[in-house]
Design a protein around this motif. Sequence first.
Motif, PDB file in Angstrom:
ATOM      1  N   CYS A 217       0.668  -2.088   1.569  1.00  7.40           N
ATOM      2  CA  CYS A 217       1.200  -0.976   2.349  1.00  7.40           C
ATOM      3  C   CYS A 217       2.713  -1.090   2.471  1.00  7.40           C
ATOM      4  O   CYS A 217       3.284  -2.172   2.376  1.00  7.40           O
TER       5      CYS A 217
ATOM      6  N   CYS B 172      -1.824   0.254   9.362  1.00  5.73           N
ATOM      7  CA  CYS B 172      -2.547  -0.090   8.133  1.00  5.73           C
ATOM      8  C   CYS B 172      -3.848  -0.798   8.514  1.00  5.73           C
ATOM      9  O   CYS B 172      -3.842  -1.754   9.284  1.00  5.73           O
TER      10      CYS B 172
ATOM     11  N   PHE C 293      -5.784  -2.586   6.676  1.00  9.80           N
ATOM     12  CA  PHE C 293      -5.913  -3.913   6.077  1.00  9.80           C
ATOM     13  C   PHE C 293      -5.173  -4.992   6.867  1.00  9.80           C
ATOM     14  O   PHE C 293      -5.694  -6.061   7.095  1.00  9.80           O
ATOM     15  N   CYS C 294      -3.905  -4.705   7.194  1.00  5.16           N
ATOM     16  CA  CYS C 294      -3.084  -5.794   7.743  1.00  5.16           C
ATOM     17  C   CYS C 294      -2.622  -5.528   9.173  1.00  5.16           C
ATOM     18  O   CYS C 294      -1.929  -6.367   9.753  1.00  5.16           O
TER      19      CYS C 294
ATOM     20  N   CYS D  67      -0.586  -7.469   1.317  1.00  6.24           N
ATOM     21  CA  CYS D  67      -1.000  -6.095   1.520  1.00  6.24           C
ATOM     22  C   CYS D  67      -0.048  -5.227   0.721  1.00  6.24           C
ATOM     23  O   CYS D  67       1.100  -5.596   0.490  1.00  6.24           O
TER      24      CYS D  67
HETATM   25 ZN   LIG Z   1      -1.110  -3.277   5.126  1.00 12.55          ZN
END
Ligand SMILES: [Zn+2]
Length: 315
Positions: free
Chosen positions: A267, A297, A299-300, A265
């Motif tokens: 971030c 985040c 995404f993760c 990721c």
């Molecule tokens: Zn992330």
Amino acid sequence: MAELPDNLVMPFEIKPLGVRGRIVRLGAVVNDIISRHDYPMPVSALLAEAVALSAMLGASLKFEGKFILQTNTDGPVDMVVSDFASPGKVRGYARFDGPRVDELDPVTPGTLLGKGHLAMTVDQGVDMERYQGIVPLDRTSLSEAAHTYFARSEQIPTRLRLSAGPLLERGPRAAQSWRAGAIMVQHLPRHGGMSPMRMTSGDAPDGAEEPLTENDDWVKARLLLDTVEDHELLDPTLSPETLLYRLYHEDGVTVYPPIALERHCTCSREKIGDVLRRFSGEDRTDMIEDGVINVTCEFCSTTYRFTPEEAEGKD
Ligand SMILES: [Zn+2]
């Protein structure tokens, strides 16, 4: 038994048929992505398929770059995002309405998505033009949408398959582990002119649908691809080479070195801090809960915690 190579994209070629392809195997990497979210099973499966598809298509990037697959639709899952950054970094998330997913009947990738579009973006940095292909979705699966994309935009005869699901791991602890797989063949004859082309006939009246002829080699390659079973795409005990041999041994398959896939990721606390500082003071105040601002985040699922002073940029 030695562990089979996993989490990879393997390019291959069936030279006598003028066919090239790629096969994707995802185990621990896709399981990590899915485990970071708490999605209902069908949403997880849809995201896992999206990750496999973005890895398969992204692996064709010739230069450093990013391939982003994103759906925007009116169904219970209104957005799926999956991206691939060269050489082999993948991540993804989905946005959905839980009660609508629960009520859905029948539950298929198409009904989960509903109507809207799928955008596929290639971003190869500031010096290169950003390219985006958009395909309409209408209760369409991701593989159907990808077929439409290749037929309309690239005009390369393409056939692909996607599969994803949780497998029960053997061993003392019966744990579920997500896997995803994908395979694609494309007809790219060396000298051109052999791929399906429109027959031009002087007799055809204006505006009439002209018949499409398909090259025999291509028909053979795609029909063989259609015999792949979902479980073969997911089976961790079946090597990609064995699967390709099963399918194409008659014509001979050449496999190329695989690209290793990993979850990543982009971030960071610094990036999220920068975003927070761009909000107005009033907006930041609205974000404070129990004296802190938490940003997660998508995404993760990593949560970054800021004190109001840190969010403002004061240390
Ligand atoms: Zn992330």
